[in-house]
Design a protein around this motif. Sequence first.
Motif, PDB file in Angstrom:
ATOM      1  N   ASP A 269      37.837  40.958  56.386  1.00  0.00           N
ATOM      2  CA  ASP A 269      36.842  42.012  56.225  1.00  0.00           C
ATOM      3  C   ASP A 269      36.673  42.375  54.741  1.00  0.00           C
ATOM      4  N   ALA A 272      38.612  45.447  53.466  1.00  0.00           N
ATOM      5  CA  ALA A 272      40.071  45.481  53.636  1.00  0.00           C
ATOM      6  C   ALA A 272      40.783  45.707  52.307  1.00  0.00           C
ATOM      7  N   ALA A 278      45.114  44.543  58.893  1.00  0.00           N
ATOM      8  CA  ALA A 278      44.283  43.348  59.011  1.00  0.00           C
ATOM      9  C   ALA A 278      44.653  42.321  57.941  1.00  0.00           C
ATOM     10  N   TYR A 435      39.425  38.951  60.631  1.00  0.00           N
ATOM     11  CA  TYR A 435      40.529  39.897  60.516  1.00  0.00           C
ATOM     12  C   TYR A 435      39.976  41.219  60.011  1.00  0.00           C
ATOM     13  N   SER A 436      39.992  42.236  60.880  1.00  0.00           N
ATOM     14  CA  SER A 436      39.393  43.511  60.526  1.00  0.00           C
ATOM     15  C   SER A 436      39.847  44.598  61.487  1.00  0.00           C
ATOM     16  N   SER A 437      39.850  45.825  60.987  1.00  0.00           N
ATOM     17  CA  SER A 437      40.106  46.987  61.846  1.00  0.00           C
ATOM     18  C   SER A 437      38.798  47.595  62.335  1.00  0.00           C
ATOM     19  N   CYS A 442      33.504  42.946  63.214  1.00  0.00           N
ATOM     20  CA  CYS A 442      33.810  41.796  64.086  1.00  0.00           C
ATOM     21  C   CYS A 442      32.574  41.363  64.862  1.00  0.00           C
ATOM     22  N   SER A 460      42.154  42.069  65.477  1.00  0.00           N
ATOM     23  CA  SER A 460      42.212  43.437  64.966  1.00  0.00           C
ATOM     24  C   SER A 460      43.566  44.024  65.351  1.00  0.00           C
TER      25      SER A 460
END
Length: 525
Positions: A269, A272, A278, A435-437, A442, A460
């Motif tokens: 992301d 990030a 992540a 890869y992300s919160s 996403c 996540s």
Amino acid sequence: MNNHPLLPNHFAGRWQTATDEGTTLFDPVLGTPLVRVGRAGLDLAEGFTYAREQGGAALRALNYKQRAALLTDVVKVLQANRDAYYEIATANCGTVTRDSAVDIDGAIFTLGYYAKQGDALGEAHCLLDGERIRMAKDPVFQTQHVMNPTRGVALFINAFNFPSWGLWEKAAPALLSGVPVIVKPATATAWLTQRMVKDVVDAGVLPAGALSIVCGSSAGLMDQLKPFDVVSFTGSAETARIIRSHPAIAERSVRCNIEADSLNSALLDPTATDGDEAFHLLVSEVVREMTVKSGQKCTAIRRIFVPRALYEPAAKAIAAKLSKCTVGNPRNEGVRMGALVSREQFDGVTSGIAHLKTEAEVLYDGQPTPLVDADANVAACVSPVLLGSRDPESAKVLHAVEVFGPVATLMAYDNEEQAYALVRRGEGSLVCSLYSSDPAFCARATLALADSHGRVHAISPDVAAVQSGHGNVMPMSLHGGPGRAGGGEELGGLRALNFYHRRSAVQASTAALDILAQSASPFQP
């Protein structure tokens, strides 16, 4: 006189040993000879005819539920001989126990999954694809699409990296569909495939002709294919081009599925930070993908895209984890990563690394570290190498060359749209992981990248403990990819049955369709 056993082929319903010395397989760590494989003297036409006429007829006489029961029986045979498979994998593939499990236990799990899926199809002999459609105002005349098992044979030309899973992930839906299988394993690691086929055949759980194996050269196999046969190939793009141009495909319209090269990606992301979960999830997944099976997975991460501000933090974090990876003899309990499958692959990977270095800097190189219980002059061991590029837009080789080993390249990007464009430079891949919160990122990234990937794997923090892994191919999800990845599709639950069935539109009276439906099951992948 060669004292190493020459493994027999099961073909035309009987075990047949090659009439020549065959090819010797070696332990990729110790360099010692193990067994020999070969197929000289086989009557190819006889074997293909036997599989079609004997194996195919016997399988089609069974319904889906009965064929699913056959898969369950195969699972029991493989489970009973599991320890022997691990020993062969260690000796012939050079894999540590956890990496052998990906291949062996992954295959058994896939077979079990399709056994359950097939059992749910019940006692049908064909599948109904969709609802009936009126052909006129009067509903007495309608069309119904049906799917019937193809009256041919399935030829599998497989890769060296998954001698177990590579067979059974294809054979499970083929046998469930009612189509006999002829497998041609990659020569370097054919021992495990041959042993599994031998155990299943000797147990007598499948009809005669349902499962055959031809070890050694693939010469002439494609020549035997007829219009209702199918062929599935996993391997290099170069060999894929040869297969696609073969008269069986180009002239006889044999159905073909190909999985070839793939420059899979991991994307972090853009918002990030190096303190985010992540970020750490990406680092852990990259290290796992670089080291599992020594990077010899078609789904392994090859390109890692991070925001420019995180280029150096990511490089340091990945390198720190890679430095803890011990490489050498898989028989040593302290070894985390074993060998490539052969010295030939060793030479290919080392030359490939040199090629990538023409456009990338070295961020971590584990090559100077001594091997554990292995001679570097003999063993096909390559320690992990992390390369990097701060200017991936100007790169060409990094987006075009896949090095099939423990090698990946970290790349910096400046904005989200640039990241998507860089990922697409792979020109079609099996998988991209995110890869992300942020679930919005996403979803947005998935829409931007799904058309060029067979699978998008979004990781996540909330799924970190249960996610299946970037590189793990699960039977309920599609495996394959467009473009460079080969343009094929495998697995995806019951979608896999499409390849082994022929779809036909039946235009008939309602009464006739009602009778037809009594022998069919709705197809709901």
